[in-house]
Scaffold this motif. Structure first.
Motif, PDB file in Angstrom:
ATOM      1  N   ARG A  44      -1.624   8.033 -32.865  1.00 54.49           N
ATOM      2  CA  ARG A  44      -0.380   7.723 -33.590  1.00 54.49           C
ATOM      3  C   ARG A  44      -0.633   7.662 -35.090  1.00 54.49           C
ATOM      4  O   ARG A  44       0.148   8.197 -35.897  1.00 54.49           O
ATOM      5  CB  ARG A  44       0.188   6.391 -33.098  1.00 54.49           C
ATOM      6  N   SER A  45      -1.699   6.985 -35.466  1.00 56.03           N
ATOM      7  CA  SER A  45      -2.035   6.871 -36.885  1.00 56.03           C
ATOM      8  C   SER A  45      -2.286   8.245 -37.496  1.00 56.03           C
ATOM      9  O   SER A  45      -1.823   8.551 -38.601  1.00 56.03           O
ATOM     10  CB  SER A  45      -3.259   5.972 -37.054  1.00 56.03           C
ATOM     11  N   GLU A 105       1.082  10.321 -37.789  1.00 53.19           N
ATOM     12  CA  GLU A 105       1.967   9.827 -38.843  1.00 53.19           C
ATOM     13  C   GLU A 105       1.407  10.116 -40.235  1.00 53.19           C
ATOM     14  O   GLU A 105       2.144  10.461 -41.151  1.00 53.19           O
ATOM     15  CB  GLU A 105       2.179   8.323 -38.666  1.00 53.19           C
ATOM     16  N   PRO A 118       4.602  13.378 -34.833  1.00 56.35           N
ATOM     17  CA  PRO A 118       5.022  12.535 -35.964  1.00 56.35           C
ATOM     18  C   PRO A 118       6.520  12.238 -35.886  1.00 56.35           C
ATOM     19  O   PRO A 118       7.294  13.040 -35.373  1.00 56.35           O
ATOM     20  CB  PRO A 118       4.678  13.385 -37.181  1.00 56.35           C
ATOM     21  N   THR A 119       6.907  11.068 -36.413  1.00 60.06           N
ATOM     22  CA  THR A 119       8.313  10.664 -36.320  1.00 60.06           C
ATOM     23  C   THR A 119       9.136  11.049 -37.542  1.00 60.06           C
ATOM     24  O   THR A 119      10.364  11.023 -37.493  1.00 60.06           O
ATOM     25  CB  THR A 119       8.404   9.139 -36.136  1.00 60.06           C
ATOM     26  N   TRP A 120       8.484  11.433 -38.640  1.00 54.65           N
ATOM     27  CA  TRP A 120       9.217  11.594 -39.895  1.00 54.65           C
ATOM     28  C   TRP A 120       9.371  13.033 -40.378  1.00 54.65           C
ATOM     29  O   TRP A 120      10.053  13.288 -41.366  1.00 54.65           O
ATOM     30  CB  TRP A 120       8.532  10.781 -40.994  1.00 54.65           C
TER      31      TRP A 120
END
Length: 213
Positions: free
Chosen positions: A89-90, A93, A117-119
């Motif tokens: 996750r790190s 992102e 990634p969420t963004w």
């Protein structure tokens, strides 16, 4: 050995470890010498392990690890996935690319954990369960590099368009994790992988390896 442990089980596990550490198998005599027991004990251990498909013997009589070990190994995937997720996750992102943990499954590379990634506006769709040959793609090539030089410091392997046109990959092998052969990497839509990405991937592979020890 203590009063609470089983000598027979201990010897059986030692047999599996010895066979796992060799590519050409071991004879009954070789196993007996390594274990410090007589051949009769080894015959009994092998017969029991064969009943559970954990050991097989070839036509020359050499004992090798059996396919039953692979079936047990597949049950480890969920545990490995859970341990790796924080680092993945790190990585996803921070880099803005799809991160993945890939393990060896027979002659193939198998993605067992994937984090997107969420963004970002767009990124490569990459799913857990995706398979590809070990000699194609950054994830598999990183694993093969560790096989060739097991004592070398982990380095980043880069590829371009080997699994998907227009996508490039970066991966670094897991090092120092007993019983686990794999890599951590990212896949992104780009002409090339920025240098900082390679460095970060190596760091993430170290983080995952540490979590699995």
């Amino acid at each position: 050995m203590t009063a609470e442990t089983s000598q027979t089980l201990d010897r059986g596990l030692r047999v599996l470890k010895l066979l796992a550490d060799t590519d050409h198998g071991l004879t009954v005599t070789e196993l007996a010498n390594k274990l410090g027991v007589n051949r009769t004990v080894v015959y009994r251990l092998l017969a029991t392990l064969e009943q559970h498909a954990l050991v097989r013997r070839d036509l020359g009589g050499r004992a090798r690890v059996g396919l039953g070990v692979l079936r047990l190994g597949r049950q480890v995937h969920p545990l490995v996935r859970e341990a790796a997720l924080p680092a993945l996750r790190s990585l996803a992102e921070e880099i803005g690319a799809t991160a993945h943990l890939t393990l060896v499954d027979g002659t193939e590379a198998l993605a067992v954990a994937v984090v997107e990634p969420t963004w970002t506006d767009y990124h490569v769709a990459y799913r857990a369960g995706f398979r590809h040959p070990l000699d194609r793609g950054a994830a598999g090539r990183a694993i093969l590099s560790a096989r060739r030089c097991p004592t070398a410091e982990p380095a980043c392997t880069l590829t371009q368009g080997e699994l998907e046109t227009g996508a490039c990959g970066a991966a670094a092998p897991l090092v120092g994790v007993t019983g686990v052969e794999g890599s951590v990497g990212v896949v992104m839509l780009a002409d090339s992988v920025p240098e900082r990405v390679g460095t970060r991937v190596v760091e993430a592979a170290r983080e995952v390896a540490e979590a699995l020890r």
